[in-house]
Design an enzyme around this catalytic site. Structure first.
Site, mmCIF file in Angstrom:
data_model
loop_
_atom_site.group_PDB
_atom_site.id
_atom_site.type_symbol
_atom_site.label_atom_id
_atom_site.label_comp_id
_atom_site.label_asym_id
_atom_site.label_seq_id
_atom_site.Cartn_x
_atom_site.Cartn_y
_atom_site.Cartn_z
ATOM 1 C CD GLU A 1 -6.718 4.967 7.583
ATOM 2 O OE1 GLU A 1 -7.214 5.070 6.457
ATOM 3 O OE2 GLU A 1 -5.583 5.386 7.876
ATOM 4 C CG HIS B 1 -1.729 6.757 -0.579
ATOM 5 N ND1 HIS B 1 -2.654 6.286 -1.473
ATOM 6 C CD2 HIS B 1 -2.155 6.343 0.632
ATOM 7 C CE1 HIS B 1 -3.612 5.631 -0.823
ATOM 8 N NE2 HIS B 1 -3.322 5.648 0.459
ATOM 9 C CG ASP C 1 -1.027 4.377 4.193
ATOM 10 O OD1 ASP C 1 -1.351 5.072 3.218
ATOM 11 O OD2 ASP C 1 -1.770 4.194 5.173
ATOM 12 N NE ARG D 1 -13.866 7.076 4.425
ATOM 13 C CZ ARG D 1 -12.745 7.594 3.962
ATOM 14 N NH1 ARG D 1 -12.751 8.733 3.301
ATOM 15 N NH2 ARG D 1 -11.592 6.967 4.141
ATOM 16 C CG HIS E 1 -8.190 3.256 1.740
ATOM 17 N ND1 HIS E 1 -8.242 4.396 0.951
ATOM 18 C CD2 HIS E 1 -6.870 3.001 1.910
ATOM 19 C CE1 HIS E 1 -7.017 4.803 0.667
ATOM 20 N NE2 HIS E 1 -6.163 3.969 1.228
ATOM 21 C CG HIS F 1 -2.033 0.993 1.161
ATOM 22 N ND1 HIS F 1 -2.988 0.971 0.170
ATOM 23 C CD2 HIS F 1 -2.369 2.057 1.952
ATOM 24 C CE1 HIS F 1 -3.860 1.952 0.366
ATOM 25 N NE2 HIS F 1 -3.500 2.629 1.431
ATOM 26 C CG HIS G 1 -5.867 1.493 6.436
ATOM 27 N ND1 HIS G 1 -4.580 1.464 6.908
ATOM 28 C CD2 HIS G 1 -5.878 2.400 5.418
ATOM 29 C CE1 HIS G 1 -3.857 2.334 6.200
ATOM 30 N NE2 HIS G 1 -4.616 2.891 5.305
#
Lengths: 466, 466
Positions: free
Chosen positions: B242, B61, B327, B213, B239, B59, B276
């Site tokens: 988390e 970013h 991450d 979400r 995700h 993972h 997560h």
């Protein structure tokens, strides 16, 4: 003769400052620290990297450095602090004075490289493996003084009184035979260490009653009174509430929890450092903060041993002082300790940026990195009984310069520099380190790098791990 | 042509082995791995240091690397994941394709140096700051492919579907305009990335629905079905749980917790990685383990963000697979991630040596370091959809050789080597790193060290932090 360093940016007690001119006297203290000066003057030593006060490690068992990573294998039965202690006992049985010296010297150089400039050595191995005293009873303690001097780190020596194996004055077990002494023997070690220190401004001597498990009330009173007669302001450190079993046993033995008992039965004040005050009630937390003592937090070791999480936000809100210690030395990096400390709080409370702002007696900073470094350095200084922990006139000239060329410091200023040091996770940001006015790490190199200091450490490892 | 490496000691799927001869084929895969051989043969490349499989970071970013340490200042209002996200949004608003490339390349080199050999890039910034598409809609995604190729790290590209700002299909906020796409646009990026990869064995392409979400049920079905039509075994990352707020909002929106909903409404299997999966009930924990999916754990970021602690012992006891991800890249070191993972468990459960023994389908090791590395490497490989994660015939030839001269490895063998790597806290133990049969780090040096790669990173920092 006074000489000067000029720091482009430095972390002063009131926060980050620019164009800081630092006067260092011939005795190795800061004579003056002035911010917002016009610039370096001829002859000044210019420090282009960010400068921070040196950090104190307020809790060290140096020999455990050689054990780092050796206790991470699941054994039969329970895997906890107490089974870890069994391995430590087997390890301690092989320790020689030569190995103790070699490990400590290696450790202290590693610590210096990462920005520690002083250490409190909580030293409990005093006797031969068979329990007899060395010809000089302070033999092993003084090996740590010698190691600190060769490494160039300031040291507070804390000979440990370890009298009993548990609450209720239970006799020592055979594998604890190397630890046992009475208060008079420890006070004699204090005197011996003070003679060996010979007034060195970078050596201090105090005592450490090991824990309420290992010391009865009468012995503790005798030790503290004896120390006061020698040096009324000398440091007193104790392991206090690392494990819930220890708390339960204390309640069973005395009706009181360990911190509660200590605060009610001893003159706990600024001289004291309560190491691993992990398990406290809200009342104990507030009372410890009020006492003026330092809470000795050892985040990497407390995580490694599964101890639990100290109530830091409540303790700070009550004005509590605290510092960090490498303890078992699974980390030798103050930035990593501070990061682990804040991360433990974040995981427990599910919030961020918990240790920030409003330090006692300081304007505080909202930057967590700045706050953590400032408070830990000040609390560590108090615990060591050494004038250090800030860039300020009258204190010992300990400082850390970060690498001005590091990518992780690039395009960052002031608080962002401290945050990068603590939270960006980049090792090796420390470039130069000064202790008591002497450079001991220059361009990441230490004098011992070229003198075979590591050979002795490797020899010790072969002997201990065989 | 097949060539050979000879490792004095290596971590094989069944545990540590001696005198391991490793055959590497011309395509960059392990042709054979044989333990207990007679010794190196003429022409073998001898690796005197301990050899471990390369680690996958499941993972990433990448652009957040440049933010590491920038969010550690207490702000007005709450300090939590959501306020951290506000800072990330401000940061993302300035990101250019050139900066994204420079940051990713710098990051990937750092990761290689510490023993990561592959990364899953969960990339959600697709559009210009004003929300319009780049001329090539996969522009930013493909910059990460280019960065990975220059760095020499294997990559799994996961273009992210980010459709809504919250549960209930709420429209994106203006600062989320760079993220928004529909499933068809993401599937077009998958096709574009596959064309750019041109059959490269060290590039894989999957998708990442951002979170429950940000993606509605119909879009999620469309995305998964579309991906299956392109590549039936391609990875799918999301995700999932988390933050407790996210769990509460999921229950309010659908009546189900996120992991519960996903397991009931999607074909969650070995292709899936639930990143997560922090907040789960015991039933969700067991069900996720049974699904065959990988739990994506990001210990340093989850600690930094105050997320909470994943129920790893229960999940492992149920046979769950897991791996680690950098991450937000506050750490780039797999040893540190694994240490933080075990330490978080120890602090939460007040026990030691929790991740040890009995891995699914393996004899397991009682050494925590060996177990952590073995399981994380295997789980990471599964999550990336790349044959890696062990020293075994048929897998890509990714390996990490530790420094045989390091003091922290001295006088240690086998499991004690892995424990030292993970738990002694010494950075820089990795000396040589191979990805897909090519050495990319030799004697701690990377080819880009001499080619000014860091200048572009510094330029990006100046632009982003100004």
């Amino acid at each position: 003769m006074t000489r000067h360093c000029f720091a482009a940016r430095a972390l002063l007690p009131a926060g980050w400052a620019r164009n800081v001119r630092i006067a260092i006297d011939a005795a190795g203290g800061f004579a003056d620290v002035a911010a917002d000066t016009a610039g370096p003057r001829p002859g000044d030593e210019v420090l282009p990297g960010p400068v921070l006060p040196g950090m104190a490690s307020l809790h060290s068992h140096a020999f455990q450095r050689a054990m780092a990573g050796m206790a991470e294998t699941r054994g039969p039965g329970s895997d906890d602090f107490w089974s870890w202690r069994e391995l430590m006992y087997r390890f301690v049985a092989r320790l020689t004075p030569e190995a103790a010296f070699a490990i400590a010297r290696h450790l202290y150089v590693e610590m210096l490289r990462n920005g520690y400039t002083a250490v409190a050595e909580f030293h409990y191995v005093h006797r031969r493996p068979d329990g007899t005293a060395y010809a000089a009873p302070a033999e092993l303690l003084l090996r740590h003084l010698a190691a600190a001097r060769e490494a160039g780190i300031a040291i507070t020596l804390l000979p440990v009184l370890y009298r009993w194996s548990d609450f209720g004055a239970r006799p020592l077990q055979p594998r604890q035979a190397r630890f046992g002494n009475d208060p008079a023997a420890i006070l004699a070690m204090v005197e011996a260490a003070r003679r060996a220190a010979a007034g060195d401004a970078d050596v201090r001597v105090g005592v450490a009653p090991h824990s309420l498990r290992a010391v009865d009330a009468a012995s503790l009173r005798e030790l503290v009174a004896g120390l006061e007669a020698i040096d009324a302001s000398a440091p007193i450190h104790i392991h206090v509430a690392e494990q819930t079993k220890e708390v339960d046993d204390s309640v069973a033995a005395s009706g009181s929890r360990p911190v509660e008992w200590l605060l009610s039965n001893q003159p706990v004040d600024r001289r004291w450092c309560l190491v691993h005050a992990t398990h406290m009630t809200a009342d104990e937390t507030a009372a410890l903060a009020r006492s003026g003592a330092v809470a000795g937090l050892c985040p990497s070791t407390e995580a490694n041993l599964g101890d639990g999480i100290f109530p830091l936000p409540d303790y700070r809100a009550a004005g509590g002082r605290w510092g960090i210690g490498g303890d078992s030395h699974v980390s030798r990096d103050p930035a990593e300790e501070l990061r682990l400390l804040e991360y433990g709080q974040r995981l427990a409370l599910r919030r961020r940026n918990l240790v920030a702002g409003g330090a006692v007696g300081s304007p505080g900073s909202d930057a967590v990195g700045t706050t953590l470094w400032t408070e830990a350095a000040a609390g560590g200084a108090q615990a060591l009984g050494r004038p250090m922990g800030a860039l300020a006139a009258g204190l010992r000239a300990d400082l850390v310069e970060l690498d001005p060329g590091a990518a992780d410091l690039h395009a960052r200023e002031d608080d962002a520099l401290a945050n990068a040091l603590v939270f960006s996770g980049t090792p090796g940001l420390v470039r130069n380190v000064m202790v008591g006015g002497r450079w001991v790490v220059r361009e990441r190199r230490h004098r011992l790098d070229d003198e075979g200091g590591e050979d002795a450490y490797r020899q010790a490892l072969r002997m201990l791990l065989a």
